[in-house]
Design a protein around this motif. Structure first.
Motif, PDB file in Angstrom:
ATOM      1  N   THR A 100       2.947 -15.851  -5.416  1.00  0.00           N
ATOM      2  CA  THR A 100       2.514 -14.731  -6.255  1.00  0.00           C
ATOM      3  C   THR A 100       3.204 -14.732  -7.612  1.00  0.00           C
ATOM      4  O   THR A 100       2.571 -14.556  -8.659  1.00  0.00           O
ATOM      5  N   LYS A 102       5.133 -12.511  -8.981  1.00  0.00           N
ATOM      6  CA  LYS A 102       5.236 -11.189  -9.622  1.00  0.00           C
ATOM      7  C   LYS A 102       5.181 -10.129  -8.536  1.00  0.00           C
ATOM      8  O   LYS A 102       5.173 -10.446  -7.348  1.00  0.00           O
ATOM      9  N   TRP A 103       5.129  -8.877  -8.968  1.00  0.00           N
ATOM     10  CA  TRP A 103       4.999  -7.751  -8.051  1.00  0.00           C
ATOM     11  C   TRP A 103       6.093  -7.740  -6.974  1.00  0.00           C
ATOM     12  O   TRP A 103       5.881  -7.352  -5.833  1.00  0.00           O
ATOM     13  N   LYS A 148      -4.769  -6.235  -6.122  1.00  0.00           N
ATOM     14  CA  LYS A 148      -3.789  -5.315  -6.712  1.00  0.00           C
ATOM     15  C   LYS A 148      -4.504  -4.078  -7.234  1.00  0.00           C
ATOM     16  O   LYS A 148      -5.322  -4.165  -8.151  1.00  0.00           O
ATOM     17  N   PHE A 166       0.591  -4.583  -3.286  1.00  0.00           N
ATOM     18  CA  PHE A 166      -0.663  -5.333  -3.351  1.00  0.00           C
ATOM     19  C   PHE A 166      -0.975  -5.869  -1.956  1.00  0.00           C
ATOM     20  O   PHE A 166      -0.152  -5.814  -1.043  1.00  0.00           O
ATOM     21  N   ASP A 184       4.687  -3.889  -0.197  1.00  0.00           N
ATOM     22  CA  ASP A 184       5.409  -3.058  -1.150  1.00  0.00           C
ATOM     23  C   ASP A 184       6.802  -2.882  -0.568  1.00  0.00           C
ATOM     24  O   ASP A 184       6.944  -2.357   0.541  1.00  0.00           O
TER      25      ASP A 184
END
Length: 213
Positions: A100, A102-103, A148, A166, A184
């Motif tokens: 990913t 990110k996030w 997302k 996401f 999350d």
């Protein structure tokens, strides 16, 4: 009818045309297609499943992009169904890979979630090497994605829900079913999303229409 898959074995790409990595066109993954099912939001204190509807609003396989709306129907703290708009990344090895980046999702977290899907097992070794960049997934029987949520459509941010995380998503090209896991760091882990493709005119499901700004 869904597209038949000639081969379910991933292959490695060596100097291949990048277009070869574009996922197959699947009749069950198309603009306007609706899905219905549940999201399990269980934690140590409760066992709960929300009814969820999803509709695909946009799809661009060449660029690994899709978007849509998600409607949660029986959210305890909300007076009305909660609708969100989401954007998705299709894992194709060209635009996006399995990492990913990110996030708040580290590669280790990516692997933990992808391995929840049985269809990911044949890809595991190569993904650990390069995130799957060298895999040709064009004829794979599943399409892997990340969804997302971007904003709430019909409620304010004070509705009691968060869209900070996401979804890791696995879409079956054979029957249009969707399995996903919400990630999350501040929410209950591995909240499972289970959806099936619906044919609104025949299955009896009805979905609201929303004007997206």
């Amino acid at each position: 009818m869904p597209v038949r898959v000639e081969s379910s074995t991933p292959s490695l790409i060596s100097g291949a045309d990048p277009k070869q990595t574009t996922p197959q066109a699947c009749t069950l993954l198309s603009v306007g297609q609706a899905f219905s099912g549940t999201q399990n939001v269980s934690n140590n204190q409760k066992d709960e499943a929300w009814r969820v509807n999803v509709r695909i609003q946009g799809l661009d396989l060449e660029h690994g992009y899709l978007c849509g709306t998600m409607e949660a129907l029986n959210v305890p703290m909300a007076d009305t169904p909660v609708v969100t708009f989401w954007e998705g990344e299709i894992v194709d090895g060209k635009n996006y890979n399995f990492f990913t980046g990110k996030w708040q999702a580290a590669p280790e977290e990516d692997i933990r979630h992808w391995t929840k899907f049985p269809s990911f097992a044949p890809l595991m070794n190569q993904v650990e090497v390069d995130g799957g960049k060298s895999l040709d997934l064009s004829n794979y029987p599943c399409i892997f994605m990340r969804w997302k949520e971007q904003y709430f459509v019909n409620v304010g941010t004070d509705c009691g829900l968060t869209i900070a995380g996401f979804y890791y998503v696995c879409f079956s090209c054979s029957d249009g079913s969707i399995n996903g896991f919400y990630y999350d760091p501040n929410s209950s882990p591995f909240q499972k999303l289970e959806l099936k493709s619906t044919n609104e005119g025949r299955s009896g499901f009805s979905f609201s229409s929303y004007e997206l700004q």
